[in-house]
Design a protein around this motif. Structure first.
Motif, PDB file in Angstrom:
ATOM      1  N   SER A   1      42.161  45.675  33.917  1.00  0.00           N
ATOM      2  CA  SER A   1      43.093  44.645  33.470  1.00  0.00           C
ATOM      3  C   SER A   1      44.014  44.270  34.612  1.00  0.00           C
ATOM      4  CB  SER A   1      43.920  45.123  32.277  1.00  0.00           C
ATOM      5  OG  SER A   1      44.765  46.182  32.672  1.00  0.00           O
ATOM      6  N   THR A   2      44.515  43.058  34.543  1.00  0.00           N
ATOM      7  CA  THR A   2      45.466  42.584  35.530  1.00  0.00           C
ATOM      8  C   THR A   2      46.414  41.604  34.866  1.00  0.00           C
ATOM      9  OG1 THR A   2      45.721  41.510  37.680  1.00  0.00           O
ATOM     10  CG2 THR A   2      43.946  40.700  36.283  1.00  0.00           C
ATOM     11  N   THR A   3      47.596  41.485  35.405  1.00  0.00           N
ATOM     12  CA  THR A   3      48.579  40.553  34.866  1.00  0.00           C
ATOM     13  C   THR A   3      49.600  40.229  35.932  1.00  0.00           C
ATOM     14  OG1 THR A   3      50.195  40.227  33.126  1.00  0.00           O
ATOM     15  CG2 THR A   3      49.944  42.446  33.900  1.00  0.00           C
ATOM     16  N   PRO A   4      50.138  39.069  36.009  1.00  0.00           N
ATOM     17  CA  PRO A   4      49.572  37.803  35.525  1.00  0.00           C
ATOM     18  C   PRO A   4      48.559  37.272  36.534  1.00  0.00           C
ATOM     19  CG  PRO A   4      51.690  37.386  36.527  1.00  0.00           C
ATOM     20  CD  PRO A   4      51.446  38.879  36.622  1.00  0.00           C
ATOM     21  N   ASN A   5      47.832  36.260  36.144  1.00  0.00           N
ATOM     22  CA  ASN A   5      46.914  35.608  37.077  1.00  0.00           C
ATOM     23  C   ASN A   5      46.612  34.190  36.602  1.00  0.00           C
ATOM     24  OD1 ASN A   5      44.715  35.552  35.257  1.00  0.00           O
ATOM     25  ND2 ASN A   5      44.106  37.605  35.861  1.00  0.00           N
ATOM     26  N   GLY A   6      45.869  33.461  37.413  1.00  0.00           N
ATOM     27  CA  GLY A   6      45.580  32.063  37.110  1.00  0.00           C
ATOM     28  C   GLY A   6      44.637  31.859  35.947  1.00  0.00           C
TER      29      GLY A   6
ATOM     30  N   GLY B   1      47.254  33.088  32.726  1.00  0.00           N
ATOM     31  CA  GLY B   1      48.641  32.628  32.742  1.00  0.00           C
ATOM     32  C   GLY B   1      49.636  33.756  32.936  1.00  0.00           C
ATOM     33  N   PRO B   2      50.909  33.392  33.057  1.00  0.00           N
ATOM     34  CA  PRO B   2      51.940  34.365  33.420  1.00  0.00           C
ATOM     35  C   PRO B   2      52.332  35.338  32.313  1.00  0.00           C
ATOM     36  CG  PRO B   2      52.923  32.225  33.023  1.00  0.00           C
ATOM     37  CD  PRO B   2      51.436  32.037  32.951  1.00  0.00           C
ATOM     38  N   ASP B   3      52.080  35.013  31.057  1.00  0.00           N
ATOM     39  CA  ASP B   3      52.481  35.879  29.952  1.00  0.00           C
ATOM     40  C   ASP B   3      51.296  36.591  29.314  1.00  0.00           C
ATOM     41  OD1 ASP B   3      55.179  35.156  30.197  1.00  0.00           O
ATOM     42  OD2 ASP B   3      54.856  33.366  28.980  1.00  0.00           O
ATOM     43  N   ALA B   4      50.220  36.757  30.071  1.00  0.00           N
ATOM     44  CA  ALA B   4      49.009  37.330  29.481  1.00  0.00           C
ATOM     45  C   ALA B   4      48.457  38.466  30.325  1.00  0.00           C
ATOM     46  CB  ALA B   4      47.951  36.242  29.308  1.00  0.00           C
ATOM     47  N   VAL B   5      47.780  39.349  29.633  1.00  0.00           N
ATOM     48  CA  VAL B   5      47.024  40.420  30.266  1.00  0.00           C
ATOM     49  C   VAL B   5      45.572  39.962  30.293  1.00  0.00           C
ATOM     50  CG1 VAL B   5      46.246  42.808  30.031  1.00  0.00           C
ATOM     51  CG2 VAL B   5      48.594  42.192  29.399  1.00  0.00           C
ATOM     52  N   THR B   6      44.938  40.034  31.443  1.00  0.00           N
ATOM     53  CA  THR B   6      43.530  39.701  31.560  1.00  0.00           C
ATOM     54  C   THR B   6      42.745  40.997  31.482  1.00  0.00           C
ATOM     55  OG1 THR B   6      44.108  37.875  33.010  1.00  0.00           O
ATOM     56  CG2 THR B   6      41.801  38.522  32.957  1.00  0.00           C
ATOM     57  N   VAL B   7      41.789  41.059  30.570  1.00  0.00           N
ATOM     58  CA  VAL B   7      40.984  42.268  30.379  1.00  0.00           C
ATOM     59  C   VAL B   7      39.537  41.940  30.722  1.00  0.00           C
ATOM     60  CG1 VAL B   7      40.161  43.974  28.708  1.00  0.00           C
ATOM     61  CG2 VAL B   7      42.520  43.129  28.575  1.00  0.00           C
ATOM     62  N   TYR B   8      38.940  42.775  31.570  1.00  0.00           N
ATOM     63  CA  TYR B   8      37.538  42.658  31.932  1.00  0.00           C
ATOM     64  C   TYR B   8      36.826  43.907  31.408  1.00  0.00           C
ATOM     65  CZ  TYR B   8      39.433  39.332  35.302  1.00  0.00           C
ATOM     66  OH  TYR B   8      40.095  38.283  35.893  1.00  0.00           O
TER      67      TYR B   8
END
Length: 126
Positions: A93-98, A101-108
């Protein structure tokens, strides 16, 4: 009053067409843990089962999800943990990113060979 009766079914039909389907509008069950700022229990398809301070989840692509955290949680000063229950697969997971967005956690989520794969997961923000 009799004049409005023919209009009422048309108005109900119109408002029914504009409403969100019941399945999409159903709120997830709450997570009541006092020790986390935000948490989500998400299905492999990206549906939110249980949540605390989570606005929405979006399934971007195979094995890629965006989990939007409520404004009251400051992700810049938080620790994010993602778990894949009952799975030998892995996540990142990473946060924030393009992407999300800035208020989200990206989960792979991906398999042991490094291929993206859909998988249910939980995310916790401390």
């Amino acid at each position: 009053m009799h004049r409005f009766i023919p209009v009422l079914p048309a108005a109900l039909a119109l408002t029914g067409a504009l409403t969100v389907p019941a399945a999409a509008a159903a709120d997830p069950r709450p997570i009541t843990s006092p020790y986390v700022q935000a948490a989500a229990d998400v299905t492999a398809s990206g549906a939110l089962r249980r949540a605390k301070n989570i606005d929405w989840v979006r399934h971007v692509n195979t094995g890629r999800y965006c989990v939007n955290v409520s404004e009251e949680v400051n992700l810049a000063f938080s620790v994010v943990s993602v778990e894949l229950p009952n799975s030998n697969r892995r996540s990142f997971s990473t946060t924030p990113n393009g992407v999300c967005g800035p208020d989200a956690v990206t989960v792979y989520t991906y398999d042991l060979n490094g291929n993206y794969t859909d998988n249910p997961f939980t995310v916790v923000v401390f």
